[in-house]
Design an enzyme around this catalytic site. Structure first.
Site, PDB file in Angstrom:
ATOM      1  CG  HIS A   1      -1.965   1.094   1.162  1.00 36.88           C
ATOM      2  ND1 HIS A   1      -3.107   1.084   1.934  1.00 36.88           N
ATOM      3  CD2 HIS A   1      -2.033   2.239   0.448  1.00 36.88           C
ATOM      4  CE1 HIS A   1      -3.831   2.170   1.689  1.00 36.88           C
ATOM      5  NE2 HIS A   1      -3.184   2.890   0.793  1.00 36.88           N
TER       6      HIS A   1
ATOM      7  CD  GLU B   1       0.195   5.377  -0.676  1.00 36.32           C
ATOM      8  OE1 GLU B   1       0.953   5.321   0.305  1.00 36.32           O
ATOM      9  OE2 GLU B   1      -1.035   5.558  -0.565  1.00 36.32           O
TER      10      GLU B   1
ATOM     11  CG  HIS C   1       1.952   8.831   2.574  1.00 39.09           C
ATOM     12  ND1 HIS C   1       1.451   9.187   3.808  1.00 39.09           N
ATOM     13  CD2 HIS C   1       0.952   8.129   1.959  1.00 39.09           C
ATOM     14  CE1 HIS C   1       0.217   8.727   3.945  1.00 39.09           C
ATOM     15  NE2 HIS C   1      -0.108   8.072   2.826  1.00 39.09           N
TER      16      HIS C   1
END
Length: 247
Positions: free
Chosen positions: A61, A117, A121
């Site tokens: 993930h 992502e 992040h």
């Protein structure tokens, strides 16, 4: 004398380099993998993959920076957004190990997760990673930690059976030295089932560490490990659903 001078210069150079490195302003990472069978065996259902990872396996993930107080940084730099050309040499591996949420949840979208992502992040960890090294580090840990094999070796199999939460966590702890966090969702009958595994890394993403806190509250003491439907059965029973939102 000349040798002493050279050694001294090398030591000085190493000190300058180390002092110039920026200390990460977060405390640790979650490295998170999801079990696609838990998407299929839910109210939302799933779509069959058209390419990439169609085998039974946990799928990446993401790698998420975290603070010890339970919060996390997000969307830190809108000037350096995801650029797939920067990871072109990794795409083949990523299609196998890091397939999009949309491969399993409809409608299919195969690169949106990678973009999400990095933008959410990855942009917050640029003191230690550029785009290429961020994605490469995820793949490195995927090659290092074979979660499904770890569980199967302890008799924990994706066969719709129920296993204790502690049993699952202890199996992974035996393999990597630290207990993970486990996130659950619910199957169509309301049973809690294994969905995501959170492994903690130090703030340079070099080593496994003890998790300061873990998201276990969504699970019961015994949880289901859902099987992964065969591709043919997926084709026969596609559900109409909304996209699964990414974290």
């Amino acid at each position: 004398m000349r040798g002493i001078i050279i050694v001294s210069l090398l030591i000085l150079q190493s000190l300058v380099v180390s002092s110039s490195q920026t200390e990460p302003d977060f405390n640790f990472f979650y490295w998170v993998n999801y079990w696609p069978g838990a998407i299929c065996d839910s109210q939302k259902g799933c779509c069959p993959p058209t390419k990439g990872n169609t085998a039974s396996d946990f799928i990446i993930h993401g790698l998420w920076p975290q603070f010890n107080n339970g919060t996390w940084p997000a969307f830190c730099d809108q000037t350096n957004l995801f650029d797939i050309s920067k990871i072109s040499d990794l795409v083949c591996q990523m299609e196998k190990k890091w397939t999009e949420w949309g491969v399993w949840a409809c409608p299919i979208n195969e690169t949106n997760l990678w973009e999400h992502e990095w933008n959410k992040h990855g942009t917050c960890v640029q003191s230690i990673f550029d785009q290429h090294s961020y994605f490469r580090t995820n793949l490195k840990f995927k090659h290092k930690v074979h979660l499904l094999n770890i569980l199967i070796q302890k008799g924990i199999k994706p066969n719709d059976g129920f296993y204790s939460l502690d049993e699952i966590k202890n199996a992974i702890k035996c393999a990597i030295g630290f207990a993970p966090g486990i996130e659950c969702n619910e199957d169509v009958k309301g049973n809690k089932q294994l969905f995501q595994i959170y492994i903690c890394l130090d703030n340079y993403a070099k080593e496994f560490v003890e998790c300061p806190y873990v998201p276990d509250k969504s699970c019961a003491s015994k949880i289901k490990f859902p099987s992964l439907p065969e591709r043919d059965s997926l084709n026969e029973s596609l559900s109409v659903m909304s996209s699964v939102s990414t974290t």
